[in-house]
Design a protein around this motif. Sequence first.
Motif, PDB file in Angstrom:
ATOM      1  N   ARG A 179       5.222   2.421   3.425  1.00  0.00           N
ATOM      2  CA  ARG A 179       5.948   1.577   2.461  1.00  0.00           C
ATOM      3  C   ARG A 179       7.318   1.391   3.076  1.00  0.00           C
ATOM      4  O   ARG A 179       8.035   2.359   3.304  1.00  0.00           O
TER       5      ARG A 179
ATOM      6  N   LYS B 264      11.058  -0.725   3.198  1.00  0.00           N
ATOM      7  CA  LYS B 264      12.004  -1.593   2.499  1.00  0.00           C
ATOM      8  C   LYS B 264      12.076  -2.950   3.189  1.00  0.00           C
ATOM      9  O   LYS B 264      11.966  -3.043   4.418  1.00  0.00           O
ATOM     10  N   LYS B 265      12.266  -3.973   2.383  1.00  0.00           N
ATOM     11  CA  LYS B 265      12.288  -5.355   2.875  1.00  0.00           C
ATOM     12  C   LYS B 265      13.309  -5.554   3.999  1.00  0.00           C
ATOM     13  O   LYS B 265      13.048  -6.283   4.957  1.00  0.00           O
TER      14      LYS B 265
ATOM     15  N   LEU C 188      13.373   4.883   0.755  1.00  0.00           N
ATOM     16  CA  LEU C 188      13.319   4.367  -0.615  1.00  0.00           C
ATOM     17  C   LEU C 188      14.244   5.166  -1.525  1.00  0.00           C
ATOM     18  O   LEU C 188      14.935   4.605  -2.364  1.00  0.00           O
TER      19      LEU C 188
ATOM     20  N   ARG D  42       3.242  -1.846   3.518  1.00  0.00           N
ATOM     21  CA  ARG D  42       3.561  -2.846   2.507  1.00  0.00           C
ATOM     22  C   ARG D  42       5.080  -2.865   2.329  1.00  0.00           C
ATOM     23  O   ARG D  42       5.745  -1.842   2.448  1.00  0.00           O
TER      24      ARG D  42
ATOM     25  N   ILE E  27       8.417  -3.076   0.279  1.00  0.00           N
ATOM     26  CA  ILE E  27       8.908  -2.651  -1.028  1.00  0.00           C
ATOM     27  C   ILE E  27      10.273  -3.286  -1.261  1.00  0.00           C
ATOM     28  O   ILE E  27      11.104  -3.309  -0.424  1.00  0.00           O
TER      29      ILE E  27
ATOM     30  N   ASP F  65       0.795   8.199   2.585  1.00  0.00           N
ATOM     31  CA  ASP F  65       2.037   7.438   2.712  1.00  0.00           C
ATOM     32  C   ASP F  65       2.854   8.054   3.858  1.00  0.00           C
ATOM     33  O   ASP F  65       3.230   9.221   3.797  1.00  0.00           O
TER      34      ASP F  65
END
Length: 122
Positions: free
Chosen positions: A100, A102-103, A28, A120, A122, A68
């Motif tokens: 988390r 990244k798409k 991220l 999830r 992000i 996380d």
Amino acid sequence: MELVSAKPEYYEFIREMRNHPENKSGFLQQGEITKDQQLEYMEKHSKDYFVCLSYGDPVGYIGVIDNDIRVCTHPDTKGQGVGQYMLESIKGIFPKANGRIKKDNIASQKLFDKCKVPYRII
């Protein structure tokens, strides 16, 4: 393979893997991490990080901060089960941890799916 605590002798390996061009895009935060920044960060969070060794050589790292997960493997060992070993090992230590991702980080999504670790996008 073996998962060991992130001791000072591994801080530079972790920094190099985090800054490696093949790995950086999956994180991220994209900025370059200096040695001083790494030392300061690891002094605070080393207890939350582990290094994966293969035949005594570091091949990846995994950390969990505030549940996380952040995971990174050496580019030469991608696709060899290092990430899977680390994620499956860390589940026993931090059972409520999740990621988390990244798409556009399809490799990490597949890894987390394979290991049945929640994440999830992000």
